[in-house]
Design an enzyme around this catalytic site. Sequence first.
Site, PDB file in Angstrom:
ATOM      1  CB  SER A   1      68.642  94.226  12.421  1.00  0.00           C
ATOM      2  OG  SER A   1      69.237  94.122  14.293  1.00  0.00           O
TER       3      SER A   1
ATOM      4  CG  ASP B   1      64.002  91.063  18.403  1.00  0.00           C
ATOM      5  OD1 ASP B   1      64.775  90.439  18.639  1.00  0.00           O
ATOM      6  OD2 ASP B   1      63.771  91.805  16.728  1.00  0.00           O
TER       7      ASP B   1
ATOM      8  CG  HIS C   1      66.971  90.307  15.125  1.00  0.00           C
ATOM      9  ND1 HIS C   1      66.253  91.426  16.165  1.00  0.00           N
ATOM     10  CD2 HIS C   1      67.515  90.366  14.947  1.00  0.00           C
ATOM     11  CE1 HIS C   1      67.264  92.543  15.462  1.00  0.00           C
ATOM     12  NE2 HIS C   1      68.799  92.083  14.867  1.00  0.00           N
TER      13      HIS C   1
END
Length: 644
Positions: A475, A562, A594
């Site tokens: 991320s 995602d 994600h």
Amino acid sequence: MNAFTTTPLISRAALFGNPSRRGAAISPDGAHITFLAPLDGVMNVFIAPRAALDQATPLTRETKRGVPFYEWAKDSRHVLVVRDTDGDENYHIHAVDIKTGAARDLTPFEGVRAELAKVSRQHPGAVVISHNARNPQFPDVVRVDIATGETTMIAENPGFASFGIDDDFAVRYAVVIQPDGSQLVLRPDAAAGWAEFMRFAPEDAMTSGIEDLFASDGSTLLRSSAGRDTAALYRLDFATGAAHEIAADERADIGAVLVDPHSKAPLAYSVNYERNRYVALDAAVAADLAFLDGAGIGDWGLQSRTDDDRLWVVGADADTAPAAAYLYDRTLKTLEKLYDSRPELADAPLAAMHPVVIDARDGLKLVCYLTLPKGSDEATPGRPAQALPMVLMVHGGPWARDIFGYNSYHQWLANRGYAVLSVNFRASTGFGKGFLNAGNNEWGRAMDDDLLDAVDWAIGAGIADASRIAIMGGSYGGYATLAAMTRNPTKYACGVDIVGPSNLETLLATIPPYWEAAKAIFHKSIGNPDTADGLALLRERSPVHLADRLARPLLIGQGANDPRVKQAESDQMVAALKAKGIAVTYVLFPDEGHGFARPENNIAFNAITEQFLAAHLGGRAEPIGADEISRSTAPILEGADTLS
């Protein structure tokens, strides 16, 4: 030969496969214990009589992705199970009857994200849920009858970021994020609909807020950094707005608060600077905290409790011991272990984690965590006998933080011969508003400088071999990897980007619709694309535009579903690198979001990562098993030849 080079390899399956059990909770009446455990290789909710865990039976029967989260309803008859589809984060909430096994979808909508908002002993047969079925951008708050699924609107959302709900399921306040990033708190008003109650300045907005823990006298709890740096805890008179300070710490924000389940009186709070610790506010729990602190179970936290507050389910871990769950009887002062989450690691050669505080170039203090290969630092703990290849692990968020305790990635990489360093860079949470706000408009600049300063510290301390350092993260940590490798092309020997954004302009243009109310926070922190200066900043800090500067091997992992960092973020980085003739390895999972939730996929990506790191840093590697890659769903789209 050095001791650490002969340490037995810990298998990836033991580190990253399904735990044997996790997520224990006790029913409000104390009759049952629930937990997550594998059923045919997929994590499901199991239930057992409190005194007979060996009689546990499955309550859910997921066959693909597993249950990420569940919570007991206050009727002690239903378990509320949260699920999405292949990582799309459009969560449904199901109520499962523990007696019949019947499940009811309380949020039977397609393409809608639902969240549990409140359970209350005052309304045990109902639950408050927020969902965006009416308006994709602004979730409403509804009351749902668990037995029938009947839904009653509590509050339509006209554009608010969130609502505060009391135990009687009444809306007490709403939060609005202003264009300048300030936080406005509104209260219902009979004449105007809503009236301003409180405002937090932009610099305080992310470290301040009201808790929906209303006592019978109408007061509640407030966290605020107004007039100070770290967030303190206050008792707030909701009628007058007067606030009385309860607790504060000069180095860290107040963390978790333990309150009486009935009166909502604060009993204790936690503070986490280098290590987490609980501080008693009330004599009623002082003995409990002392008992648990002295029990030798590691750093612990309260996971669940009975309505009478006699029985607590406590989760605990240590740097060299994976999570375990315990049942604590506050009356008898007894502690019963319910399970170890990964018993197969009981005799594994796990390595110690060392908290270290590093000075950034501008004087900020960076709380970091260092793990070294077991046996490499026998003479001086925390300092290896010789400089080692190192992996810099960058956390996501960036509004999150690294903590002390068992970390599967630290253990895995240290076991393979690497020093592992995690850095709480500026913009990490928990260290006060000054530290948090120091990251504003500093993606890829001062936030990257903090990482560079930590790496230079490790090199100067004889921990890291300057020619063999990797950067890796997910991320924001994936973005940090891309930014570091294009800004500092020769600093790192290689990098691993997991679901990281490459183009800040397209990242902000494609955030999920239900983040709309908080968009001002992103604009304040990253850059506002609606202004010429902000758009220029976003483009300047986007690694995709600097792809031709990348000079070292890169591995990218992405989930196709995602909702936060779209697949396009990885696709366009790979395309930019290919256009420049730069090699990259790209792994795409079609059934992930994600991050990689399915163990088969996580193990496969880590097997690829392990070979990649061994090829470019020279560490050890467990051979890839015959089915480790084939059991996953991901093809290697680009660059398989870069793994060796």
